[in-house]
Write a protein that holds these residues in place. Sequence first.
Motif, mmCIF file in Angstrom:
data_model
loop_
_atom_site.group_PDB
_atom_site.id
_atom_site.type_symbol
_atom_site.label_atom_id
_atom_site.label_comp_id
_atom_site.label_asym_id
_atom_site.label_seq_id
_atom_site.Cartn_x
_atom_site.Cartn_y
_atom_site.Cartn_z
ATOM 1 N N ILE A 102 6.077 2.527 2.786
ATOM 2 C CA ILE A 102 5.311 2.733 1.556
ATOM 3 C C ILE A 102 4.460 1.511 1.237
ATOM 4 O O ILE A 102 3.274 1.628 0.893
ATOM 5 N N VAL A 103 5.063 0.330 1.358
ATOM 6 C CA VAL A 103 4.346 -0.915 1.082
ATOM 7 C C VAL A 103 3.183 -1.099 2.052
ATOM 8 O O VAL A 103 2.063 -1.444 1.652
ATOM 9 N N ASN A 104 3.431 -0.865 3.333
ATOM 10 C CA ASN A 104 2.388 -1.049 4.348
ATOM 11 C C ASN A 104 1.225 -0.072 4.161
ATOM 12 O O ASN A 104 0.056 -0.450 4.291
ATOM 13 N N VAL A 105 1.554 1.183 3.853
ATOM 14 C CA VAL A 105 0.503 2.185 3.635
ATOM 15 C C VAL A 105 -0.312 1.823 2.396
ATOM 16 O O VAL A 105 -1.550 1.908 2.399
ATOM 17 N N SER A 106 0.369 1.408 1.338
ATOM 18 C CA SER A 106 -0.316 1.054 0.087
ATOM 19 C C SER A 106 -1.267 -0.120 0.286
ATOM 20 O O SER A 106 -2.344 -0.167 -0.313
ATOM 21 N N ARG A 107 -0.857 -1.065 1.119
ATOM 22 C CA ARG A 107 -1.688 -2.256 1.356
ATOM 23 C C ARG A 107 -2.884 -1.967 2.243
ATOM 24 O O ARG A 107 -3.794 -2.797 2.349
ATOM 25 N N SER A 108 -2.877 -0.805 2.889
ATOM 26 C CA SER A 108 -3.952 -0.487 3.842
ATOM 27 C C SER A 108 -5.239 -0.043 3.158
ATOM 28 O O SER A 108 -6.304 -0.069 3.772
ATOM 29 N N PHE A 109 -5.150 0.380 1.895
ATOM 30 C CA PHE A 109 -6.331 0.904 1.207
ATOM 31 C C PHE A 109 -7.218 -0.219 0.679
ATOM 32 O O PHE A 109 -6.732 -1.095 -0.043
ATOM 33 N N PRO A 110 -8.501 -0.232 1.008
ATOM 34 C CA PRO A 110 -9.435 -1.173 0.369
ATOM 35 C C PRO A 110 -9.432 -0.919 -1.140
ATOM 36 O O PRO A 110 -9.323 0.236 -1.568
ATOM 37 N N PHE A 111 -9.573 -1.975 -1.930
ATOM 38 C CA PHE A 111 -9.392 -1.841 -3.370
ATOM 39 C C PHE A 111 -10.372 -0.857 -4.007
ATOM 40 O O PHE A 111 -9.995 -0.060 -4.868
ATOM 41 N N ILE A 112 -11.641 -0.907 -3.584
ATOM 42 C CA ILE A 112 -12.640 -0.007 -4.173
ATOM 43 C C ILE A 112 -12.259 1.452 -3.951
ATOM 44 O O ILE A 112 -12.347 2.285 -4.863
ATOM 45 N N ILE A 113 -11.795 1.767 -2.733
ATOM 46 C CA ILE A 113 -11.389 3.143 -2.431
ATOM 47 C C ILE A 113 -10.155 3.509 -3.248
ATOM 48 O O ILE A 113 -10.063 4.608 -3.809
ATOM 49 N N LEU A 114 -9.203 2.577 -3.329
ATOM 50 C CA LEU A 114 -7.987 2.821 -4.103
ATOM 51 C C LEU A 114 -8.304 3.087 -5.566
ATOM 52 O O LEU A 114 -7.732 3.986 -6.192
ATOM 53 N N MET A 115 -9.254 2.327 -6.087
ATOM 54 C CA MET A 115 -9.622 2.482 -7.491
ATOM 55 C C MET A 115 -10.170 3.875 -7.760
ATOM 56 O O MET A 115 -9.872 4.493 -8.786
#
Length: 216
Positions: free
Chosen positions: A58-71
Motif C-alpha cells: 500500500i505504501v509503495n503504490v501510494s508513493r508511486s503517484f506524482p503529486f499533481i495526478i494524485l491531487m
Amino acid sequence: MDNFIDLLLPPFLETIYMVFASTLASLLIGFPLGILLVITEKNGIWQKPKLNYILGTIVNVSRSFPFIILMILVFPISKLIVGTTIGTTASIVPLSIAACPFVARVIESSLKEVDKGIVESVSAMGASVPEIVFKVLIPEAMPSLVLGTTLTIINLISYSAMAGAIGGGGLGDLAIRYGFYRFQTDVMIASVILIILLVQTVQLTGNKVAKIVNKK
C-alpha cells in the motif's frame, strides 16, 4: 511597498496553514503505519509477515503517484470532506494523502537505526511490544525522527507550491497567477524567495531540535 506586502502576506499564511495542517494529518496516520512496518517484519518484535507485506505494498503504490495526478484523483474525497476541490483547505486533503506513505517510510527508516541489541535485551527482560516501542524504539530514534519530520515538512512546502498550479492557493498559486500569467517577474521572484526562506527556517530549526534531543 505596502501593497506588495499585502499581496504576499495572505498566500504566505495560506502556505503555512496548508503545510501545518497536512503535516499534522500525515504524522497522525504515517507515524503508526511506520511503526507497524518495523514491528511486523520478519524477525520483528511482533512478526506478522502478511500484514507487513500488505502495508508495504500500500505504501509503495501510494508513493508511486506524482503529486499533481494524485491531487486530481482525490478531488472527490476533497469535495466529500471539505465541500470543494479548489482552495487552501481543499488542498490539505491531497497533501496529507501524498505525505502519509512518505512519513511511514521515514519513520520506518529511523526506527530501524536503533541498535537491535538494545531491543533484544529489553525483550528478553519481558517487556511488552508497546513498552519496547514507546520506551525504547521511539526515544532512541528521536533525533532521526525529528530530522525525518523536518524532511516531511520541506517536502510538503514543495507540494503546496505545486498545488497552486491547479487552484490550491498559497505562494505557488500567487507565483503562477502573477508571475506567469501576468508577467510580473518581481512577484514570482518574491514568492520563490519566501519559499526558500521558509525551507531554510524549517531545516535549521529541525537540525537544532535534533541536536538538543540527541544531547538529552
